[in-house]
Design a protein around this motif. Structure first.
Motif, PDB file in Angstrom:
ATOM      1  N   HIS A   1      43.358  46.848  46.018  1.00 44.36           N
ATOM      2  CA  HIS A   1      43.107  46.290  44.676  1.00 44.36           C
ATOM      3  C   HIS A   1      41.779  45.539  44.659  1.00 44.36           C
ATOM      4  O   HIS A   1      40.956  45.704  43.741  1.00 44.36           O
ATOM      5  CB  HIS A   1      44.264  45.366  44.290  1.00 44.36           C
ATOM      6  CG  HIS A   1      44.063  44.675  42.970  1.00 44.36           C
ATOM      7  ND1 HIS A   1      43.400  43.467  42.866  1.00 44.36           N
ATOM      8  CD2 HIS A   1      44.423  45.031  41.705  1.00 44.36           C
ATOM      9  CE1 HIS A   1      43.362  43.096  41.590  1.00 44.36           C
ATOM     10  NE2 HIS A   1      43.975  44.029  40.863  1.00 44.36           N
ATOM     11  N   ASP A   2      41.557  44.703  45.676  1.00 45.17           N
ATOM     12  CA  ASP A   2      40.317  43.927  45.723  1.00 45.17           C
ATOM     13  C   ASP A   2      39.097  44.808  45.966  1.00 45.17           C
ATOM     14  O   ASP A   2      37.978  44.435  45.609  1.00 45.17           O
ATOM     15  CB  ASP A   2      40.411  42.861  46.810  1.00 45.17           C
ATOM     16  CG  ASP A   2      41.431  41.778  46.471  1.00 45.17           C
ATOM     17  OD1 ASP A   2      41.874  41.724  45.310  1.00 45.17           O
ATOM     18  OD2 ASP A   2      41.791  41.008  47.379  1.00 45.17           O
ATOM     19  N   ALA A   3      39.318  45.979  46.568  1.00 50.95           N
ATOM     20  CA  ALA A   3      38.206  46.902  46.789  1.00 50.95           C
ATOM     21  C   ALA A   3      37.792  47.612  45.507  1.00 50.95           C
ATOM     22  O   ALA A   3      36.737  48.250  45.472  1.00 50.95           O
ATOM     23  CB  ALA A   3      38.587  47.934  47.847  1.00 50.95           C
ATOM     24  N   GLY A   4      38.634  47.527  44.475  1.00 47.25           N
ATOM     25  CA  GLY A   4      38.319  48.184  43.215  1.00 47.25           C
ATOM     26  C   GLY A   4      38.881  49.580  43.083  1.00 47.25           C
ATOM     27  O   GLY A   4      38.460  50.346  42.195  1.00 47.25           O
ATOM     28  N   VAL A   5      39.839  49.944  43.947  1.00 47.00           N
ATOM     29  CA  VAL A   5      40.481  51.257  43.837  1.00 47.00           C
ATOM     30  C   VAL A   5      41.331  51.284  42.571  1.00 47.00           C
ATOM     31  O   VAL A   5      42.051  50.322  42.289  1.00 47.00           O
ATOM     32  CB  VAL A   5      41.362  51.530  45.083  1.00 47.00           C
ATOM     33  CG1 VAL A   5      42.146  52.824  44.923  1.00 47.00           C
ATOM     34  CG2 VAL A   5      40.485  51.588  46.336  1.00 47.00           C
ATOM     35  N   PRO A   6      41.252  52.353  41.774  1.00 47.11           N
ATOM     36  CA  PRO A   6      42.071  52.435  40.564  1.00 47.11           C
ATOM     37  C   PRO A   6      43.556  52.238  40.880  1.00 47.11           C
ATOM     38  O   PRO A   6      44.057  52.697  41.914  1.00 47.11           O
ATOM     39  CB  PRO A   6      41.805  53.848  40.051  1.00 47.11           C
ATOM     40  CG  PRO A   6      40.454  54.194  40.593  1.00 47.11           C
ATOM     41  CD  PRO A   6      40.361  53.520  41.924  1.00 47.11           C
ATOM     42  N   VAL A   7      44.245  51.569  39.992  1.00 45.93           N
ATOM     43  CA  VAL A   7      45.654  51.233  40.208  1.00 45.93           C
ATOM     44  C   VAL A   7      46.483  52.481  40.491  1.00 45.93           C
ATOM     45  O   VAL A   7      47.383  52.463  41.342  1.00 45.93           O
ATOM     46  CB  VAL A   7      46.206  50.479  38.980  1.00 45.93           C
ATOM     47  CG1 VAL A   7      47.705  50.264  39.117  1.00 45.93           C
ATOM     48  CG2 VAL A   7      45.493  49.141  38.819  1.00 45.93           C
ATOM     49  N   SER A   8      46.185  53.576  39.816  1.00 44.44           N
ATOM     50  CA  SER A   8      46.978  54.794  39.987  1.00 44.44           C
ATOM     51  C   SER A   8      46.837  55.399  41.384  1.00 44.44           C
ATOM     52  O   SER A   8      47.695  56.165  41.827  1.00 44.44           O
ATOM     53  CB  SER A   8      46.573  55.837  38.935  1.00 44.44           C
ATOM     54  OG  SER A   8      45.206  56.187  39.092  1.00 44.44           O
TER      55      SER A   8
END
Length: 255
Positions: A122-129
């Motif tokens: 999440h903190d890396a910016g990976v899309p939630v899906s």
């Protein structure tokens, strides 16, 4: 965790560390804590529940080893530190660690490792899906690699410059030094520990000039351990690159 339950699980883990997973039974654990087998059930249930309790305990130990120090560092460093903590846990408890991979409780979405990985992604910016899939993949690598490493299920890593198609004396030497290779008896040239205990000044004076140099087996094992650690760190670097790519280039929705 209840104090009595924690005591029982601690003793069960110590038993597995000392004698292997096959030696763990309700009776053996009960003897270590001074109870009857039946008295364990209110705290840890039956043997299956006890094994799941060991999974919980390993996750707890992993969380404690990582601690809260990672909160203020970047996600890349957090992922690398988490991976190294998993590997350290495997080497600290090689007999119990495969439970994290083999018990169904290890795959639960509420496990500490899974939750930590999802937070990093999440903190890396990976899309939630995409977070659940990537978390499962990274978890599978961490648990699978380290389980294979401590159980001997991974092929040995050749030293730098070795020809993978040539004969592998480095692997043969390391195998010869593995547990069981000394079944013929103690090394007659090994140092006598009682000698140093009786005369500490002898030990303080420096190494014994007549002592044998480390043999090729010991050197090979050390090289293998260093190569394995380097490979693991390189794999962590690849995973970090994959996460960064997923954050920059979200997968397009499939039709």
């Amino acid at each position: 965790m209840d104090d009595k339950r924690r005591l029982i699980l601690d003793q069960a883990l110590a038993l597995v560390d000392e004698r292997g997973l096959a030696a763990m039974s309700m009776r053996a654990v009960a003897e270590r804590v001074g109870l009857t087998s039946m008295a364990l059930y209110p705290y840890v249930g039956g043997k299956d529940a006890l094994l799941d309790g060991l999974v919980d305990l390993l996750h707890l130990e992993l969380g404690t080893s990582v601690g809260d120090d990672l909160a203020d560092i970047g996600w890349r460093e957090r992922l690398r530190a988490l991976g190294r903590a998993v590997r350290s846990l495997a080497h600290a408890h090689p007999s119990a660690f495969p439970l994290l991979l083999n018990r169904s409780a290890a795959g639960a979405s509420a496990s500490w490792l899974t939750a930590a990985l999802r937070g990093i992604l999440h903190d890396a910016g990976v899309p939630v899906s995409e977070i659940p899939r990537l978390a499962r993949m990274i978890c599978a690598f961490l648990l699978g690699y380290t389980t294979g490493e401590v159980t001997g299920g991974l092929p040995r890593v050749p030293p730098p410059g070795a020809n993978p198609d040539a004969a592998q004396p480095w692997a043969d030497a390391a195998d010869a030094a593995s547990p069981g290779a000394d079944a013929a008896g103690p090394d007659p040239h090994a140092a006598d520990p009682d000698l140093h205990a009786a005369d500490p000044d002898l030990h303080a004076a420096g190494p014994d000039p007549d002592a044998a140099e480390p043999g090729p087996e010991a050197v090979s094992l050390a090289e293998d351990a260093a190569a394995r650690e380097a490979e693991f760190d390189a794999d962590l670097g690849d995973l970090i690159g994959l996460v960064a790519h997923a954050a920059r280039h979200p997968a397009r929705e499939r039709s």
